[in-house]
Design an enzyme around this catalytic site. Structure first.
Site, PDB file in Angstrom:
ATOM      1  N   THR A   1       0.829  -1.208   0.000  1.00  0.00           N
ATOM      2  CA  THR A   1       0.000   0.000   0.000  1.00  0.00           C
ATOM      3  C   THR A   1       0.862   1.256   0.000  1.00  0.00           C
ATOM      4  O   THR A   1       1.844   1.334   0.742  1.00  0.00           O
ATOM      5  CB  THR A   1      -0.834  -0.004   1.296  1.00  0.00           C
ATOM      6  OG1 THR A   1      -1.594  -1.190   1.309  1.00  0.00           O
ATOM      7  CG2 THR A   1      -1.698   1.221   1.402  1.00  0.00           C
TER       8      THR A   1
ATOM      9  N   ARG B   1     -13.722  -7.918  -0.100  1.00  0.00           N
ATOM     10  CA  ARG B   1     -12.935  -7.561   1.083  1.00  0.00           C
ATOM     11  C   ARG B   1     -12.424  -6.115   0.968  1.00  0.00           C
ATOM     12  O   ARG B   1     -11.921  -5.689  -0.068  1.00  0.00           O
ATOM     13  CB  ARG B   1     -11.764  -8.527   1.218  1.00  0.00           C
ATOM     14  CG  ARG B   1     -10.855  -8.259   2.427  1.00  0.00           C
ATOM     15  CD  ARG B   1      -9.640  -7.464   2.046  1.00  0.00           C
ATOM     16  NE  ARG B   1      -8.670  -7.358   3.131  1.00  0.00           N
ATOM     17  CZ  ARG B   1      -7.633  -6.542   3.130  1.00  0.00           C
ATOM     18  NH1 ARG B   1      -7.422  -5.759   2.089  1.00  0.00           N
ATOM     19  NH2 ARG B   1      -6.796  -6.503   4.136  1.00  0.00           N
ATOM     20  N   VAL B   2     -12.561  -5.375   2.042  1.00  0.00           N
ATOM     21  CA  VAL B   2     -12.019  -4.011   2.110  1.00  0.00           C
ATOM     22  C   VAL B   2     -11.036  -3.973   3.268  1.00  0.00           C
ATOM     23  O   VAL B   2     -11.337  -4.495   4.351  1.00  0.00           O
ATOM     24  CB  VAL B   2     -13.159  -2.983   2.331  1.00  0.00           C
ATOM     25  CG1 VAL B   2     -12.595  -1.586   2.571  1.00  0.00           C
ATOM     26  CG2 VAL B   2     -14.103  -2.971   1.126  1.00  0.00           C
ATOM     27  N   GLY B   3      -9.886  -3.371   3.032  1.00  0.00           N
ATOM     28  CA  GLY B   3      -8.860  -3.306   4.082  1.00  0.00           C
ATOM     29  C   GLY B   3      -8.899  -1.994   4.838  1.00  0.00           C
ATOM     30  O   GLY B   3      -9.909  -1.280   4.860  1.00  0.00           O
TER      31      GLY B   3
ATOM     32  N   THR C   1       0.572   0.592   6.205  1.00  0.00           N
ATOM     33  CA  THR C   1       0.704  -0.412   5.162  1.00  0.00           C
ATOM     34  C   THR C   1       0.780  -1.778   5.848  1.00  0.00           C
ATOM     35  O   THR C   1       1.037  -1.859   7.046  1.00  0.00           O
ATOM     36  CB  THR C   1       1.969  -0.160   4.312  1.00  0.00           C
ATOM     37  OG1 THR C   1       2.035  -1.134   3.273  1.00  0.00           O
ATOM     38  CG2 THR C   1       3.245  -0.245   5.136  1.00  0.00           C
TER      39      THR C   1
ATOM     40  N   GLY D   1      -4.175  -5.184   6.584  1.00  0.00           N
ATOM     41  CA  GLY D   1      -5.180  -4.189   6.936  1.00  0.00           C
ATOM     42  C   GLY D   1      -6.063  -4.585   8.097  1.00  0.00           C
ATOM     43  O   GLY D   1      -6.459  -3.727   8.909  1.00  0.00           O
TER      44      GLY D   1
HETATM   45  N1  GLY Z   1      -3.031  -2.375   3.875  1.00  0.00           N
HETATM   46  C1  GLY Z   1      -3.699  -2.783   2.728  1.00  0.00           C
HETATM   47  C2  GLY Z   1      -4.710  -3.793   2.911  1.00  0.00           C
HETATM   48  O1  GLY Z   1      -4.669  -4.583   3.838  1.00  0.00           O
HETATM   49  O2  GLY Z   1      -5.606  -3.869   2.089  1.00  0.00           O
END
Ligand code: GLY
Length: 333
Positions: free
Chosen positions: A193, A221-223, A244, A247
């Site tokens: 990220t 899925r959303v982080g 980063t 998530g």
């Molecule tokens: N840090 C990015 C994610 O887990 O989607």
């Protein structure tokens, strides 16, 4: 001592600590007058940019924008665009690794100096997710647009529709499908990220965070990256932080908000990043040996910090007209 009285005296002693560190925290009008005084000598060091990982081209772009006298929000957007449009970077934008169904879905957010926030989650077919997030912040009454809605909004704003799955990312996905084993990869390709923070010549801080998320994640899925307080938080009176890595772990500890609040209480950006990592690794049954999280932070004076769980994380910093990549210290020595 009665409960009410106890709470009062506890909050008063808490205030005492904060006053002692000359950064008063509390809910009253004084907060708006509390602004950290930026001396002329500090301002001479501005502009400054910090980003997660070795993304020198991105921080150089942001730095160049700031040197032209533009704002920190412009700098972060254009800086992040560099990696979003880089098809060789398989962790953001064009060429990002897909979910387990083969779809590249992007998450991104931006926060500006006024504490405004916009985000897109699970958006397909538009590479410049950070720019769409900015448009959500500036041109809609909402904070987050998801999936098809985000894409439709982006198209209405003139963004180009394109297939984000490059041949290389498709090949990697096909290879993954042979075993279909889900496992977070620590330091995937040594960049993940992109989280970026910038302070402009006026001393105003903005930030952005953009990602294609975990490779081969479950569809939908959303982080942490697009979620305010987790992947990114900015309070222009105090500073900013961005994250980063895995998530889910950042979400569960609201890491970026935590770092900014720790800086508000007087911690340096470095101390605050270390404390936020400590919160993750010290959770009961934390599996931290098997995942990476890294943070970068900047305060109102332009001081920076960065820290991670595992070796291999780094921060790119633009300062005094030059950029450099710095390996991070880490929890596991
Ligand atoms: N840090 C990015 C994610 O887990 O989607």
């Amino acid at each position: 001592m009665k409960r009410r009285k106890f709470i009062q005296s506890a909050s008063l002693s808490g205030l005492g600590v904060a006053v002692g560190s000359s950064l008063v925290s509390g809910c009253n009008d004084k907060i708006s007058q509390r602004e950290t005084v930026i001396g002329a000598s500090q301002k001479e060091n501005f502009p400054i940019v910090i980003a997660t990982w070795d993304v020198k081209d991105a921080v150089n772009k942001a730095g160049e924008v700031l040197m032209q006298g533009k704002s920190s929000i412009d700098a972060v957007e254009l800086g992040c665009n560099v990696e979003e449009l880089n098809a060789n970077n398989q962790t953001v934008g064009l060429g990002g690794l897909p979910d387990r169904d083969g779809n590249v879905t992007l998450d991104a957010c931006m926060m500006n100096k006024d504490g405004n926030y916009g985000a897109v989650v699970c958006m397909q077919n538009i590479a410049e997710a950070i720019s769409v997030a900015r448009k959500v912040m500036e041109d809609t009454p909402h904070c987050i647009l998801a999936g098809k809605g985000a894409e439709k909004f982006a198209l209405s704003k003139g963004f180009k529709k394109q297939n984000l799955l490059t041949d290389a990312s498709k090949k990697a996905w096909e290879q993954w499908k042979i075993k279909s084993k889900y496992q977070p990869v620590i330091n995937i390709e040594n960049h993940d990220t992109i989280g970026m923070l910038a302070i402009d010549k006026n001393g105003d801080i903005s930030g952005g965070c953009t990602t294609s998320g975990l490779a081969y994640k479950m569809a939908g899925r959303v982080g942490d990256s697009p979620i305010v307080g987790s992947g990114l938080f900015i309070d222009n009176e105090v500073g900013g932080a961005t994250a980063t890595g895995l998530g889910e772990e950042v979400l569960k500890t609201v890491g970026s908000f935590l770092i900014v609040e720790l800086m508000r209480q007087g911690k340096t950006p470095q101390q605050a990043c270390e404390e936020a990592i400590k919160r993750i690794v010290s959770k009961p049954n934390s599996n931290y040996k098997h995942f990476q999280v890294g943070y970068v932070a900047m305060n109102k004076k332009g001081e920076t910090g960065y820290y991670s769980i595992h070796k291999g994380f780094s921060a790119s910093i633009f300062k005094n007209g030059k950029s450099k990549n710095y390996p991070s210290q880490q929890f596991i020595k």
